[in-house]
Design a protein around this motif. Structure first.
Motif, short mmCIF file in Angstrom:
data_model
loop_
_atom_site.label_atom_id
_atom_site.label_comp_id
_atom_site.label_asym_id
_atom_site.label_seq_id
_atom_site.Cartn_x
_atom_site.Cartn_y
_atom_site.Cartn_z
N VAL A 56 -7.85 6.85 12.25
CA VAL A 56 -8.05 6.45 13.66
C VAL A 56 -8.16 4.94 13.76
O VAL A 56 -8.80 4.29 12.92
CB VAL A 56 -9.33 7.10 14.23
N THR A 57 -7.52 4.37 14.80
CA THR A 57 -7.64 2.95 15.11
C THR A 57 -8.32 2.78 16.46
O THR A 57 -7.92 3.39 17.45
CB THR A 57 -6.26 2.27 15.16
N PHE A 58 -9.39 1.97 16.50
CA PHE A 58 -10.13 1.71 17.74
C PHE A 58 -9.55 0.44 18.36
O PHE A 58 -9.94 -0.68 18.03
CB PHE A 58 -11.62 1.56 17.44
N THR A 59 -8.60 0.65 19.26
CA THR A 59 -7.85 -0.47 19.83
C THR A 59 -8.67 -1.33 20.78
O THR A 59 -8.29 -2.47 21.07
CB THR A 59 -6.63 0.07 20.59
N GLN A 60 -9.79 -0.82 21.27
CA GLN A 60 -10.58 -1.56 22.26
C GLN A 60 -11.65 -2.44 21.62
O GLN A 60 -12.31 -3.21 22.31
CB GLN A 60 -11.27 -0.57 23.22
N THR A 61 -11.84 -2.34 20.32
CA THR A 61 -12.89 -3.12 19.66
C THR A 61 -12.31 -3.80 18.41
O THR A 61 -11.30 -3.36 17.85
CB THR A 61 -14.07 -2.22 19.23
N ALA A 62 -12.99 -4.85 17.98
CA ALA A 62 -12.54 -5.58 16.79
C ALA A 62 -12.93 -4.85 15.51
O ALA A 62 -12.26 -4.98 14.50
CB ALA A 62 -13.14 -6.99 16.79
N GLU A 63 -14.03 -4.11 15.60
CA GLU A 63 -14.49 -3.34 14.44
C GLU A 63 -14.76 -1.91 14.84
O GLU A 63 -15.18 -1.63 15.97
CB GLU A 63 -15.76 -3.96 13.84
N VAL A 92 -10.20 3.33 10.61
CA VAL A 92 -11.05 4.13 9.72
C VAL A 92 -10.31 5.37 9.25
O VAL A 92 -9.34 5.82 9.87
CB VAL A 92 -12.36 4.57 10.43
N SER A 93 -10.81 5.88 8.15
CA SER A 93 -10.33 7.14 7.61
C SER A 93 -11.51 8.12 7.64
O SER A 93 -12.58 7.81 7.11
CB SER A 93 -9.83 6.95 6.18
N ILE A 94 -11.30 9.26 8.29
CA ILE A 94 -12.36 10.29 8.39
C ILE A 94 -11.95 11.47 7.53
O ILE A 94 -10.91 12.09 7.77
CB ILE A 94 -12.55 10.75 9.85
N ARG A 95 -12.74 11.77 6.52
CA ARG A 95 -12.44 12.90 5.65
C ARG A 95 -13.48 14.00 5.87
O ARG A 95 -14.68 13.75 5.81
CB ARG A 95 -12.43 12.47 4.18
#
Length: 326
Positions: A56-63, A92-95
């Motif tokens: 997942v990529t959080f496009t609205q935040t830097a981190e 992030v990678s969620i496992r």
């Protein structure tokens, strides 16, 4: 200014005096570790039991909000997720391992993935799912088998190296020390039920390398002293060798433990298991070099003659494999 010495130059600790007690305690801990692994088992991660990995990529935040995300996913009831930054700070990678009750059920993995993705996109609008990968049971079994083979191969190769470098008794002692360290680490993970994944296999291989390094230092000094003190009793000689290398052993282990403890207390949760395994491994690896690898040489009858081959005739002068005149 006088330099600080953690281990005085005149240190003379009688380590061999306690070798039988230490051996008994270690043997009891090894048996307990084997029983724990057999009864409780290991808490295998996605790598070894199969499951889902969601990127997942959080496009609205830097981190990426890793801590809050862990709470969000954990609240869904599928268990504790393993979340790591993957690439950029906002990726992030969620496992997630598939719950035991859902194993074998068609569509169970898709249902879990949809629930996780839906919850993330609800709480974090604009979050982009970059991919979903499944780790099948067949692949996880293969990973476990290869990880086990890697551990065994490393231990055998090390034993052969020590055998060639020194004598066969040293190879037996080195292998016993490594078996001691690995067994106690497995027992620790069976007791605590921390997740056991490929990171832990990497930690075990690192522990094997560190333990070997420490054992080789002690063995090398023992060999030197065997050539120097031909008539010294073997227990006394081993004590001398350990005391002579004690300063190096303490400083090396202590500096590593300080860093690892800091990582345990302040480091990210995703590497907690790896750090815990390393911390335990450094401690037991240092201990086994003194109270497993060395005492075994006494029981295997190592002495000055171990490095002196028989000459052409009894009593004839000759040279050992290192070129020392006997």
């Amino acid at each position: 200014m006088k330099l600080l010495k953690l281990v005085p130059d005149d240190t003379n600790i009688d380590f061999m005096k306690w070798r039988k007690i230490a051996f008994g305690i270690s043997l009891a801990l090894m048996i307990a570790s084997v029983v724990l692994v057999g009864v409780r088992g290991l808490n295998f991660g996605v790598d070894f039991v199969g499951g889902q990995m969601i990127r997942v990529t959080f496009t609205q935040t830097a981190e990426a909000p890793v801590a809050k995300l862990r709470d969000t996913v954990g609240a869904l009831g599928y268990g504790s997720p393993s979340i790591q930054r993957f690439g950029a700070p906002n990726e992030v990678s969620i496992r997630m391992r598939l719950p035991k009750e859902a194993e074998g059920q068609t569509g169970a993995a898709a249902t879990m993935t949809n629930a996780i993705v839906g919850s993330i996109q609800k709480d974090y609008p604009g979050a982009r799912v970059d991919g979903v990968d499944s780790v099948s049971g067949k692949v996880s079994d293969e990973l476990f088998q290869k990880g086990t083979i890697a551990l065994l191969a490393a231990m055998v190769a090390i034993a052969i190296y020590i055998w060639v470098r020194f004598e066969w008794q040293f190879g037996v002692g080195g292998l016993a020390a490594l078996a001691h360290d690995v067994t106690l680490t497995f027992g620790f993970f069976a007791l605590t039920q921390l997740e056991f994944d490929l990171n832990i296999i990497a930690a075990l291989l690192t522990i094997i390398g560190y333990s070997l390094n420490d054992t080789i230092v002690v063995y090398d000094r023992i060999r030197e002293n065997l050539k120097k003190y031909r008539k010294m009793e073997i227990g006394e000689l081993i004590n001398l060798s350990i005391n002579e290398t004690l300063s190096r052993t303490v400083m090396t282990s202590l500096t590593m433990v300080i860093v690892l403890v800091a990582m345990l207390l302040l480091g990210p949760e995703t590497i907690f298991g790896f750090t815990a395994a390393m911390t335990l491994g450094i401690v037991v690896g240092t201990y086994s070099s003194i109270y497993w690898g060395a005492p075994i040489l006494v029981w295997l009858k190592v002495g000055p003659d171990s490095f002196v081959p028989v000459g052409d005739k009894p009593g004839a002068p000759g040279r050992d494999r290192e070129g020392y005149t006997r």
